[in-house]
Design a protein around this motif. Sequence first.
Motif: not given
Length: 241
Positions: A23-26, A31-36
């Motif tokens: 998650p942090r690397e993504k 950008g945080v907007q791509v995280l579930t």
Amino acid sequence: MDKKQKEKSTHLRISDMSEKSKPREKAEKYGVQVLTDAELLAVILRSGTPDENVIVLSERLLNLDPKHPGLTGLYYLSLRDLTQVSGIGKVKAIQLLAVAELSRRISREGTAEHVRMNSPDTIADFFREDMRYLKRERVMAAFFNSAGELVGESLISEGTVNCSLVSPREVFIEALNCGAVYFVLLHNHPSGDPEPSREDLRITEDLHILGKMMGIPLKDHIIIGNRDYVSFAERGILNEV
């Protein structure tokens, strides 16, 4: 995914995941907007348990309230609810409650910047995020000047799920302190159904009459439900009073 694959995914440590799955690397790369939703929670919680990684723990949290699955469910969880979850101690529970409260405040400030309090729907929108998730009935008074600007608000009563006791004296003391020219009463129905009760009608009648006598009229009484509201002014109930 079969049972063995699911168990492997559950026990897989974040450090053992590929870089594009962490998650942090993504978040750093895309950008945080791509995280579930679960991955966003995982970034905040940072660690899971020996039996499940932090993403799986986050997914379990998002489904903790069966009536309100997803991020909205966090609004309904108390400190006690959260600390009963395996892997969630007091520190993590308080972090989650703080995130939920920040969400409420951000929503409220964003609304305040663009909304003039000149209609029931704008007033309801402004107060909804503070009141819709409460498990106890809360009665608020919002005070306005002649330009329709909010000049003060006050918690009048917080009671049981079924009723709240409202003191007219407290309402008008606060109205005078704010220099209000009129006020609006607001309260929530924890059941989610905003239809007024007999007690709601009685309180409205009392404050409507007293408001006329004090020269600080009650312009509306808005009941906040889960997804909707009822405005006494829009329904003409104040005219009947």
